[in-house]
Design an enzyme around this catalytic site. Structure first.
Site, short mmCIF file in Angstrom:
data_model
loop_
_atom_site.label_atom_id
_atom_site.label_comp_id
_atom_site.label_asym_id
_atom_site.label_seq_id
_atom_site.Cartn_x
_atom_site.Cartn_y
_atom_site.Cartn_z
N HIS A 287 0.84 -1.21 0.00
CA HIS A 287 0.00 0.00 0.00
C HIS A 287 0.87 1.26 0.00
O HIS A 287 0.54 2.25 -0.65
CB HIS A 287 -0.91 0.03 1.24
CG HIS A 287 -1.92 -1.07 1.28
ND1 HIS A 287 -1.84 -2.11 2.16
CD2 HIS A 287 -3.05 -1.28 0.54
CE1 HIS A 287 -2.88 -2.92 1.98
NE2 HIS A 287 -3.62 -2.45 1.01
N ASP B 132 -4.17 -8.02 -7.53
CA ASP B 132 -5.55 -8.40 -7.86
C ASP B 132 -5.78 -8.01 -9.33
O ASP B 132 -6.46 -7.02 -9.63
CB ASP B 132 -6.53 -7.69 -6.92
CG ASP B 132 -6.30 -8.13 -5.49
OD1 ASP B 132 -6.41 -9.34 -5.21
OD2 ASP B 132 -5.96 -7.29 -4.64
N GLN C 190 -9.32 -7.86 -10.71
CA GLN C 190 -9.99 -6.68 -10.16
C GLN C 190 -9.60 -5.44 -10.95
O GLN C 190 -10.46 -4.63 -11.34
CB GLN C 190 -9.60 -6.52 -8.68
CG GLN C 190 -9.93 -5.17 -8.08
CD GLN C 190 -9.63 -5.09 -6.60
OE1 GLN C 190 -10.33 -5.68 -5.80
NE2 GLN C 190 -8.59 -4.36 -6.21
O1 PAF Z 1 -8.20 -4.21 -3.39
C1 PAF Z 1 -8.84 -3.83 -2.40
O2 PAF Z 1 -8.27 -3.54 -1.34
C2 PAF Z 1 -10.36 -3.73 -2.48
O3 PAF Z 1 -10.88 -4.71 -3.29
C3 PAF Z 1 -10.82 -2.33 -2.92
C4 PAF Z 1 -10.38 -2.00 -4.34
C5 PAF Z 1 -10.31 -1.27 -1.95
C6 PAF Z 1 -12.36 -2.28 -2.91
O4 PAF Z 1 -12.87 -2.57 -1.65
#
Ligand code: PAF
Length: 284
Positions: free
Chosen positions: A37, A152, A155
């Site tokens: 992060h 991800d 995603q």
């Molecule tokens: O990747 C994540 O942490 C979550 O899927 C996100 C994109 C914050 C959505 O809740």
């Protein structure tokens, strides 16, 4: 750093920044912030002058049998990370704020067919939940650009598709996977792993590395190299190992060019994901 838990004051803060001509970059998270992060925040800083980070464990993206309650929540440590990394605005709403009408009746974003394969096959409602909350966060934060990790990968692909298909006015930037020194892709779920399971989980990144190390080969040879690692790895229950095109479309053994290898497996009760770019040439 401004800490905001309600939508209305966040909108006001964003409006003030926009009036001042600031470029807003957004890093959505579910908290339990780790070095991966931190790299997203650093990347965000390169693209704008106001970095907004959200922390929200989104119940809508957890299935009925999944680990919503057990999901690691570390609000104090997260706050310290955001302050240290120079986040300008931290948005940390609660569930009532984000889903005032409850979860059952909420209007949701349908991810379409790409949401039903790979992770979507194992977690049928997952991407509907992800896209719904990301769309809502985009509507609230109105970022110029948003940064997501490539771990991800599906995603990220779906968020790009949503932005295109719903004509959302935001640029989406993917950031390469951040790894532990031993190769394990960083994830909040790694905290569930025992020392032994952590060792076992290294098979995922090692399998992907084995595929890449073949040099440009055909899809089948790349998969074979990865399977040789995974099929003999103790404690690893493979869910899928695939090679796709960069947009997650199926490829055959004649495909050549940039592709993506993706793996999902369970180690103990923890589901882990990893992926990598892989260059293919025609097989056979
Ligand atoms: O990747 C994540 O942490 C979550 O899927 C996100 C994109 C914050 C959505 O809740």
């Amino acid at each position: 750093m401004q800490q905001i838990v309600h939508i209305a004051p966040l909108r006001q803060a964003i409006a003030t920044h926009k009036r001042a001509g600031h470029r807003i970059v957004f890093v959505p998270t579910m908290g339990n912030l780790h070095a991966g992060h931190v790299r997203l925040v650093e990347e965000a800083r390169l693209h704008g002058n106001i970095v907004v980070c959200s922390i929200f464990v989104n119940p809508l993206q957890f299935g009925p049998t999944e680990d919503l309650d057990a999901y690691p929540r570390t609000p104090e440590a997260d706050l310290a990370v955001c302050e240290r990394e120079g986040v300008d605005v931290l948005f940390a709403p609660d569930v009532e704020e984000m889903y005032p009408g409850g979860l059952v009746d909420a209007v949701m974003v349908d991810p379409g067919p790409l949401g039903t394969v790979l992770e979507g096959a194992a977690r049928p409602t997952h991407f509907r939940g992800v896209l719904t909350i990301v769309a809502k966060l985009f509507a609230i934060v109105r970022p110029d650009l948003a940064v997501f990790g490539e771990k991800d990968f599906q995603q990220l692909a779906l968020i790009r598709r949503m932005v295109r298909d719903l004509a959302l006015d935001v640029r989406v930037e993917g950031h390469p996977i951040v790894r532990e020194t031993d190769g394990l892709a960083m994830s909040s779920r790694n905290t569930y792993l025992s020392v032994e399971q952590h060792e076992q989980a290294l098979a995922l990144s090692q399998a992907l590395a084995a595929a890449v190390e073949q040099g440009p080969v055909g899809r089948d040879a790349a998969l074979k190299a990865a399977h040789e690692v995974l099929d003999t790895a103790p404690g690893v229950e493979l869910d899928y190992l695939v090679v796709t095109d960069p947009l997650l479309g199926e490829v055959d053994d004649d495909f050549h060019g940039q592709a993506r290898a993706l793996v999902a497996a369970r180690v103990g009760t923890t589901r882990l994901l990893d992926n990598t770019a892989v260059l293919l040439r025609e097989g056979r």
